[in-house]
Design a protein around this motif. Structure first.
Motif, short mmCIF file in Angstrom:
data_model
loop_
_atom_site.label_atom_id
_atom_site.label_comp_id
_atom_site.label_asym_id
_atom_site.label_seq_id
_atom_site.Cartn_x
_atom_site.Cartn_y
_atom_site.Cartn_z
N ASP A 142 45.28 46.16 35.04
CA ASP A 142 45.34 46.86 36.32
C ASP A 142 44.40 48.06 36.41
OD1 ASP A 142 47.30 45.18 37.46
OD2 ASP A 142 48.86 46.25 36.35
N LEU A 143 43.65 48.33 35.36
CA LEU A 143 42.77 49.50 35.37
C LEU A 143 41.66 49.29 36.40
CD1 LEU A 143 42.35 52.26 34.11
CD2 LEU A 143 40.99 51.17 32.33
N ARG A 144 41.64 50.16 37.40
CA ARG A 144 40.68 50.03 38.49
C ARG A 144 39.45 50.89 38.24
NH1 ARG A 144 45.72 50.67 40.75
NH2 ARG A 144 45.27 52.70 41.68
N ASN A 145 38.34 50.47 38.85
CA ASN A 145 37.10 51.22 38.70
C ASN A 145 37.05 52.39 39.68
OD1 ASN A 145 36.28 50.13 41.19
ND2 ASN A 145 34.93 48.62 40.25
N VAL B 99 41.73 34.34 37.74
CA VAL B 99 42.80 34.87 38.58
C VAL B 99 44.15 34.46 38.01
CG1 VAL B 99 43.89 34.72 40.86
CG2 VAL B 99 41.41 35.00 40.68
N GLN B 100 44.29 33.20 37.67
CA GLN B 100 45.55 32.71 37.12
C GLN B 100 45.88 33.38 35.79
OE1 GLN B 100 44.68 28.52 37.30
NE2 GLN B 100 45.56 28.33 39.35
N MET B 101 44.87 33.64 34.97
CA MET B 101 45.10 34.34 33.69
C MET B 101 45.60 35.76 33.94
SD MET B 101 41.65 33.12 31.72
CE MET B 101 41.95 34.08 30.25
N LEU B 102 44.99 36.44 34.90
CA LEU B 102 45.38 37.82 35.19
C LEU B 102 46.78 37.88 35.82
CD1 LEU B 102 41.93 39.11 36.45
CD2 LEU B 102 43.09 39.78 34.34
N VAL B 103 47.10 36.92 36.69
CA VAL B 103 48.46 36.83 37.24
C VAL B 103 49.44 36.64 36.09
CG1 VAL B 103 50.03 35.41 38.62
CG2 VAL B 103 47.80 36.05 39.55
N GLY B 104 49.12 35.72 35.18
CA GLY B 104 49.98 35.44 34.04
C GLY B 104 50.16 36.65 33.13
N ALA B 105 49.15 37.53 33.11
CA ALA B 105 49.23 38.73 32.28
C ALA B 105 49.91 39.89 33.01
CB ALA B 105 47.82 39.15 31.83
N GLY B 106 50.40 39.62 34.23
CA GLY B 106 51.16 40.63 34.96
C GLY B 106 50.35 41.55 35.84
N ALA B 107 49.15 41.14 36.25
CA ALA B 107 48.33 41.99 37.11
C ALA B 107 49.09 42.37 38.38
CB ALA B 107 47.02 41.28 37.46
N ASP B 108 48.95 43.62 38.78
CA ASP B 108 49.57 44.14 40.00
C ASP B 108 48.78 43.65 41.20
OD1 ASP B 108 50.59 45.60 42.13
OD2 ASP B 108 50.52 47.52 41.07
N LEU B 109 49.40 42.81 42.00
CA LEU B 109 48.71 42.19 43.14
C LEU B 109 48.54 43.14 44.31
CD1 LEU B 109 50.44 38.70 43.05
CD2 LEU B 109 48.36 39.45 41.88
N ASP B 110 49.19 44.29 44.24
CA ASP B 110 49.11 45.26 45.33
C ASP B 110 48.26 46.49 44.98
OD1 ASP B 110 50.80 43.80 47.18
OD2 ASP B 110 52.41 44.25 45.76
N SER C 268 43.50 45.28 47.90
CA SER C 268 44.38 44.74 46.87
C SER C 268 44.05 43.27 46.63
CB SER C 268 45.84 44.85 47.31
OG SER C 268 46.09 43.95 48.39
N ALA C 269 44.60 42.72 45.56
CA ALA C 269 44.42 41.29 45.29
C ALA C 269 44.98 40.45 46.43
CB ALA C 269 45.08 40.92 43.97
N ARG C 270 46.13 40.86 46.96
CA ARG C 270 46.72 40.11 48.07
C ARG C 270 45.79 40.10 49.27
NH1 ARG C 270 51.97 38.98 46.59
NH2 ARG C 270 52.98 40.57 45.32
N ALA C 271 45.25 41.26 49.62
CA ALA C 271 44.33 41.34 50.77
C ALA C 271 43.06 40.54 50.51
CB ALA C 271 44.00 42.80 51.07
N THR C 272 42.55 40.60 49.30
CA THR C 272 41.34 39.84 48.95
C THR C 272 41.61 38.35 49.04
OG1 THR C 272 40.63 41.64 47.49
CG2 THR C 272 39.57 39.52 47.18
N ASP D 263 38.09 51.92 43.23
CA ASP D 263 39.49 51.50 43.39
C ASP D 263 39.63 49.98 43.43
OD1 ASP D 263 42.20 52.20 43.43
OD2 ASP D 263 42.30 52.07 45.61
N GLN D 264 38.73 49.28 42.74
CA GLN D 264 38.79 47.81 42.67
C GLN D 264 39.45 47.38 41.37
OE1 GLN D 264 34.55 47.57 42.87
NE2 GLN D 264 34.56 46.94 45.00
N SER D 265 40.31 46.37 41.47
CA SER D 265 41.01 45.86 40.29
C SER D 265 40.30 44.62 39.75
CB SER D 265 42.45 45.50 40.65
OG SER D 265 42.47 44.41 41.55
N PRO D 266 40.50 44.31 38.48
CA PRO D 266 39.89 43.10 37.92
C PRO D 266 40.28 41.83 38.68
CG PRO D 266 40.66 44.50 36.14
CD PRO D 266 41.17 45.10 37.42
N ILE D 267 41.54 41.72 39.10
CA ILE D 267 41.96 40.50 39.77
C ILE D 267 41.33 40.37 41.16
CG2 ILE D 267 44.13 41.42 40.70
CD1 ILE D 267 45.35 38.61 40.05
#
Length: 125
Positions: A72-75, A94-105, A110-114, A78-82
């Protein structure tokens, strides 16, 4: 890793980020084993995980996650890896990061908006 001068740290950061962009997992893992912080950030706030995800290197992403990289560390923008992986259409990452618990918000957008922007909401479920 011994105390580094600012010049040495800049060289290390450049090396690590280049390895992440090219998917050179083994070199990154060696640097981490020698004491480089897994979440080392470049001047733009990018981590090796961010750059590997954005550049489409799932093996490198997996290796960094296994070494404790913060998903979840953003640059500085304010962009996240996911969100970066979604933007680039890197479904497996994306699926790997979701599986690792990435914060979608987290982040902006956010990942959801993207996912909505690029019609990839199915990847987040």
């Amino acid at each position: 890793m011994p105390e580094l001068t600012p010049e040495q740290m800049a060289t290390l950061t450049e090396l690590a980020m280049g390895c992440a962009r090219r998917g050179e997992s083994q070199t990154l893992l060696e640097l981490i084993e020698q004491g480089m912080p897994v979440d080392l950030q470049d001047a733009a706030g990018n981590t090796a995980l961010m750059l590997a995800a954005y550049s489409g290197h799932p093996d490198t992403v997996e290796a960094l996650i296994s070494r404790g990289a913060d998903v979840d560390l953003r640059n500085a923008r304010d962009q996240s890896p996911i969100a970066g992986a979604l933007f680039k259409g890197e479904d497996k990452i994306v699926q790997m990061l979701v599986g690792a618990g990435a914060d979608l918000d987290a982040g902006n957008p956010s990942a959801r908006a993207t996912a909505v922007m690029f019609g990839q909401t199915h990847l987040l479920s």
